[in-house]
Design an enzyme around this catalytic site. Structure first.
Site, mmCIF file in Angstrom:
data_model
loop_
_atom_site.group_PDB
_atom_site.id
_atom_site.type_symbol
_atom_site.label_atom_id
_atom_site.label_comp_id
_atom_site.label_asym_id
_atom_site.label_seq_id
_atom_site.Cartn_x
_atom_site.Cartn_y
_atom_site.Cartn_z
ATOM 1 N N VAL A 49 5.087 -6.333 -4.387
ATOM 2 C CA VAL A 49 5.692 -6.081 -3.503
ATOM 3 C C VAL A 49 6.181 -7.358 -2.384
ATOM 4 O O VAL A 49 5.426 -7.355 -2.360
ATOM 5 C CB VAL A 49 5.598 -4.668 -2.493
ATOM 6 C CG1 VAL A 49 7.034 -4.744 -1.619
ATOM 7 C CG2 VAL A 49 5.758 -3.462 -2.972
ATOM 8 N N HIS A 64 1.097 -0.709 0.109
ATOM 9 C CA HIS A 64 -0.075 0.267 -0.032
ATOM 10 C C HIS A 64 0.439 1.086 0.539
ATOM 11 O O HIS A 64 0.671 2.408 -0.661
ATOM 12 C CB HIS A 64 -0.981 -0.097 1.020
ATOM 13 C CG HIS A 64 -1.401 -1.293 1.608
ATOM 14 N ND1 HIS A 64 -2.125 -2.261 2.235
ATOM 15 C CD2 HIS A 64 -3.248 -1.220 0.681
ATOM 16 C CE1 HIS A 64 -2.303 -3.040 2.599
ATOM 17 N NE2 HIS A 64 -3.381 -2.225 1.487
#
Ligand code: PAF
Length: 283
Positions: free
Chosen positions: A176, A37
């Protein structure tokens, strides 16, 4: 950074930004922020004057037996992290604020929502496009940022934006990962120590399938090899493991330019998703 909980407060800030001709980057999240995020937020910050992050665990995208109640929530922690990533406005509404009435009108995600996660989570993507379309109207973003980890979600939202002429551009930010390859996810907190050791096999399996497909163009063999890697190295249960064209999510063929290799695997009680998107052009 401002934290607002009502639509009226958010609209005031958005209107002021619009009047000042500022570009707005929207990062929709369900909170319990992780590096994925924060990467979205940092990217949004580098490309926009103002970044709005929504933190809202959206009940309409959870099935009756799913983890809506237990989904991890920690707004004080999220606001500190959001600020560190350059977010200007956190919008953290209550369920009542977002859904004050049920007028019976529903949005229906189409064919792309019937497979992969949509097959095992019926109605999930209808709930996603419901909340995302509301957020688009409320934040009026120039760009909206989504993680590639939810590749099917991105494909469906892109279709909605195109079909319904939302005046904004979707930006997809790469997955990620932890050092051992596990894709970062708010649900990783559910993993036991034992589960956590097994979980990297998912990413390993995707890479095995990708290399296999690139060499042989044999999708069934690639999927079989990846399946074997997961079943040999984990006690997990595969929900799906599929190779499709991207972003249309159709069967792969000789004309396919970009492939999506996507999987969902239950490791212990936790359902983990992961994917690779790769080009088949000129190969
Ligand atoms: O990807 C998520 O976290 C959610 O599906 C989203 C886009 C924030 C909508 O609730």
């Amino acid at each position: 950074m401002k934290v607002v909980t009502t639509i009226a407060q958010l609209k005031k800030l958005v209107n002021a930004a619009k009047q000042a001709n500022k570009t707005i980057g929207l990062v929709p999240t369900m909170g319990y922020l992780h590096d994925g995020h924060l990467t979205l937020a940092r990217t949004a910050k580098s490309e926009n004057d103002i970044v709005i992050m929504s933190v809202f665990v959206n009940p309409t995208q959870f099935g009756p037996n799913e983890d809506f109640e237990s989904y991890p929530r920690d707004l004080p922690r999220d606001t500190v992290l959001a600020e560190s990533a350059g977010v200007d406005i956190v919008f953290a509404p209550s369920v009542e604020e977002m859904y004050p009435t049920d007028g019976g009108i529903k949005l229906l995600a189409g064919r792309q929502a019937t497979i992969l996660c949509g097959a095992s989570r019926p109605g999930h993507f209808d709930g996603v496009i419901q909340v995302v379309s509301k957020l688009f109207h409320l934040a009026e973003p120039t760009y909206a940022y989504f993680g590639q980890k939810d590749a099917q979600q991105v494909a469906i939202i892109e279709t909605m934006v195109r079909d319904f002429n939302f005046p904004l551009v979707i930006k997809t930010v790469p997955i990620v990962r932890e050092e051992d390859g596990l894709a970062k996810s708010s649900r990783n907190v559910y993993l036991t120590e034992h589960d956590r050791k097994e979980a990297p096999a998912i990413y390993e399996a995707l890479n095995i399938a990708k290399e296999s497909y690139k060499q042989t163009k044999d999708a069934a063999q690639a999927i079989a090899q990846a399946t074997a890697h997961i079943t040999t190295n984990t006690s997990g249960r595969i929900d799906y493991l599929q190779l499709l064209s991207y972003p249309d999510l159709a069967e792969i063929n000789d004309q396919t330019e970009t492939a999506l290799l996507a999987t969902a695997v239950y490791i212990g009680k936790t359902r983990l998703i992961d994917n690779l998107i790769f080009s088949l052009k000129g190969e």
